[in-house]
Scaffold this motif. Structure first.
Motif, PDB file in Angstrom:
ATOM      1  N   ASP A 209     -71.670  28.044   8.657  1.00 54.05           N
ATOM      2  CA  ASP A 209     -70.540  28.968   8.609  1.00 54.05           C
ATOM      3  C   ASP A 209     -70.036  29.125   7.171  1.00 54.05           C
ATOM      4  O   ASP A 209     -70.246  28.245   6.320  1.00 54.05           O
ATOM      5  CB  ASP A 209     -69.403  28.463   9.490  1.00 54.05           C
ATOM      6  CG  ASP A 209     -69.745  28.511  10.974  1.00 54.05           C
ATOM      7  OD1 ASP A 209     -70.733  29.181  11.339  1.00 54.05           O
ATOM      8  OD2 ASP A 209     -69.026  27.869  11.753  1.00 54.05           O
ATOM      9  N   ALA A 210     -69.345  30.229   6.923  1.00 55.35           N
ATOM     10  CA  ALA A 210     -68.748  30.501   5.622  1.00 55.35           C
ATOM     11  C   ALA A 210     -67.268  30.791   5.827  1.00 55.35           C
ATOM     12  O   ALA A 210     -66.843  31.942   5.889  1.00 55.35           O
ATOM     13  CB  ALA A 210     -69.447  31.684   4.960  1.00 55.35           C
ATOM     14  N   PRO A 211     -66.443  29.735   5.941  1.00 59.05           N
ATOM     15  CA  PRO A 211     -65.009  29.942   6.172  1.00 59.05           C
ATOM     16  C   PRO A 211     -64.383  30.731   5.009  1.00 59.05           C
ATOM     17  O   PRO A 211     -64.704  30.478   3.850  1.00 59.05           O
ATOM     18  CB  PRO A 211     -64.424  28.532   6.233  1.00 59.05           C
ATOM     19  CG  PRO A 211     -65.591  27.618   6.391  1.00 59.05           C
ATOM     20  CD  PRO A 211     -66.790  28.319   5.862  1.00 59.05           C
ATOM     21  N   ASP A 212     -63.481  31.655   5.329  1.00 59.27           N
ATOM     22  CA  ASP A 212     -62.836  32.475   4.306  1.00 59.27           C
ATOM     23  C   ASP A 212     -62.020  31.645   3.322  1.00 59.27           C
ATOM     24  O   ASP A 212     -61.942  31.972   2.147  1.00 59.27           O
ATOM     25  CB  ASP A 212     -61.918  33.520   4.948  1.00 59.27           C
ATOM     26  CG  ASP A 212     -62.718  34.584   5.697  1.00 59.27           C
ATOM     27  OD1 ASP A 212     -63.885  34.820   5.331  1.00 59.27           O
ATOM     28  OD2 ASP A 212     -62.152  35.155   6.641  1.00 59.27           O
ATOM     29  N   ASP A 213     -61.399  30.575   3.811  1.00 58.76           N
ATOM     30  CA  ASP A 213     -60.518  29.783   2.941  1.00 58.76           C
ATOM     31  C   ASP A 213     -61.201  28.540   2.357  1.00 58.76           C
ATOM     32  O   ASP A 213     -60.524  27.664   1.838  1.00 58.76           O
ATOM     33  CB  ASP A 213     -59.264  29.384   3.703  1.00 58.76           C
ATOM     34  CG  ASP A 213     -59.562  28.601   4.975  1.00 58.76           C
ATOM     35  OD1 ASP A 213     -60.735  28.587   5.391  1.00 58.76           O
ATOM     36  OD2 ASP A 213     -58.617  28.034   5.557  1.00 58.76           O
ATOM     37  N   PHE A 214     -62.505  28.470   2.423  1.00 60.75           N
ATOM     38  CA  PHE A 214     -63.217  27.310   1.873  1.00 60.75           C
ATOM     39  C   PHE A 214     -63.398  27.465   0.383  1.00 60.75           C
ATOM     40  O   PHE A 214     -63.757  28.485  -0.128  1.00 60.75           O
ATOM     41  CB  PHE A 214     -64.582  27.141   2.545  1.00 60.75           C
ATOM     42  CG  PHE A 214     -65.370  25.978   2.014  1.00 60.75           C
ATOM     43  CD1 PHE A 214     -64.984  24.696   2.310  1.00 60.75           C
ATOM     44  CD2 PHE A 214     -66.468  26.169   1.205  1.00 60.75           C
ATOM     45  CE1 PHE A 214     -65.696  23.609   1.825  1.00 60.75           C
ATOM     46  CE2 PHE A 214     -67.175  25.096   0.710  1.00 60.75           C
ATOM     47  CZ  PHE A 214     -66.802  23.818   1.027  1.00 60.75           C
TER      48      PHE A 214
ATOM     49  N   GLU B 162     -61.761  19.872   9.735  1.00 60.37           N
ATOM     50  CA  GLU B 162     -60.784  20.300   8.723  1.00 60.37           C
ATOM     51  C   GLU B 162     -60.924  21.790   8.401  1.00 60.37           C
ATOM     52  O   GLU B 162     -59.951  22.478   8.132  1.00 60.37           O
ATOM     53  CB  GLU B 162     -60.959  19.481   7.449  1.00 60.37           C
ATOM     54  CG  GLU B 162     -60.020  19.857   6.336  1.00 60.37           C
ATOM     55  CD  GLU B 162     -60.226  19.015   5.092  1.00 60.37           C
ATOM     56  OE1 GLU B 162     -59.672  19.395   4.063  1.00 60.37           O
ATOM     57  OE2 GLU B 162     -60.939  17.990   5.156  1.00 60.37           O
ATOM     58  N   TRP B 163     -62.154  22.293   8.429  1.00 59.26           N
ATOM     59  CA  TRP B 163     -62.414  23.690   8.090  1.00 59.26           C
ATOM     60  C   TRP B 163     -62.685  24.547   9.322  1.00 59.26           C
ATOM     61  O   TRP B 163     -62.864  25.762   9.198  1.00 59.26           O
ATOM     62  CB  TRP B 163     -63.628  23.779   7.156  1.00 59.26           C
ATOM     63  CG  TRP B 163     -63.372  23.062   5.876  1.00 59.26           C
ATOM     64  CD1 TRP B 163     -63.836  21.828   5.531  1.00 59.26           C
ATOM     65  CD2 TRP B 163     -62.558  23.492   4.788  1.00 59.26           C
ATOM     66  NE1 TRP B 163     -63.364  21.477   4.297  1.00 59.26           N
ATOM     67  CE2 TRP B 163     -62.579  22.482   3.814  1.00 59.26           C
ATOM     68  CE3 TRP B 163     -61.817  24.632   4.551  1.00 59.26           C
ATOM     69  CZ2 TRP B 163     -61.886  22.583   2.625  1.00 59.26           C
ATOM     70  CZ3 TRP B 163     -61.131  24.732   3.359  1.00 59.26           C
ATOM     71  CH2 TRP B 163     -61.164  23.719   2.408  1.00 59.26           C
ATOM     72  N   GLN B 164     -62.747  23.934  10.502  1.00 59.23           N
ATOM     73  CA  GLN B 164     -63.102  24.649  11.730  1.00 59.23           C
ATOM     74  C   GLN B 164     -64.368  25.483  11.515  1.00 59.23           C
ATOM     75  O   GLN B 164     -64.422  26.684  11.810  1.00 59.23           O
ATOM     76  CB  GLN B 164     -61.940  25.521  12.211  1.00 59.23           C
ATOM     77  CG  GLN B 164     -60.780  24.721  12.760  1.00 59.23           C
ATOM     78  CD  GLN B 164     -61.202  23.836  13.935  1.00 59.23           C
ATOM     79  OE1 GLN B 164     -61.671  24.334  14.937  1.00 59.23           O
ATOM     80  NE2 GLN B 164     -61.051  22.530  13.797  1.00 59.23           N
ATOM     81  N   ALA B 165     -65.369  24.798  10.968  1.00 57.99           N
ATOM     82  CA  ALA B 165     -66.632  25.461  10.645  1.00 57.99           C
ATOM     83  C   ALA B 165     -67.785  24.526  10.991  1.00 57.99           C
ATOM     84  O   ALA B 165     -67.644  23.301  10.969  1.00 57.99           O
ATOM     85  CB  ALA B 165     -66.677  25.817   9.162  1.00 57.99           C
TER      86      ALA B 165
END
Length: 71
Positions: A66-71, A8-11
Motif C-alpha cells: 500500500d501507499a498511504p497518503d500520509d506516509f 500505525e499506518w493502516q496499510a
C-alpha cells in the motif's frame, strides 16, 4: 503474495517467500518495481543461493504494498 498489516499506518506491507534453509536472505524493492519481479527469476535461483530461504519485501509505496497518503 502475503500481507503484513502495519497498524500505525493502516496499510499492508506485501511480501513473497521462497522456501529454504536458514539464515534467510531478504530482498527489498526498489525503483518502484515489485521486489520479486527480477530477483526471484535471476538472483534467488542462482545455485549458490537457491538452498536459502528468500523473502522479497515490497516497502510501503513500492510494488504491491500500500501507499498511504500520509506516509
Amino acid at each position: 503474495m502475503r500481507s503484513f498489516l502495519l497498524r500505525e499506518w493502516q496499510a499492508f506491507l506485501r511480501y513473497e517467500e521462497l522456501p529454504g534453509g536458514a539464515p534467510p536472505i531478504l530482498y527489498l524493492s526498489g525503483l518502484g518495481m515489485p521486489s520479486h519481479a527480477v530477483l526471484a527469476a535471476v538472483v534467488a535461483q542462482h545455485a549458490v543461493l537457491a538452498a536459502r530461504r528468500s523473502v522479497f519485501i515490497d516497502l510501503l509505496g513500492c510494488g504491491f504494498s500500500d501507499a498511504p497518503d500520509d506516509f
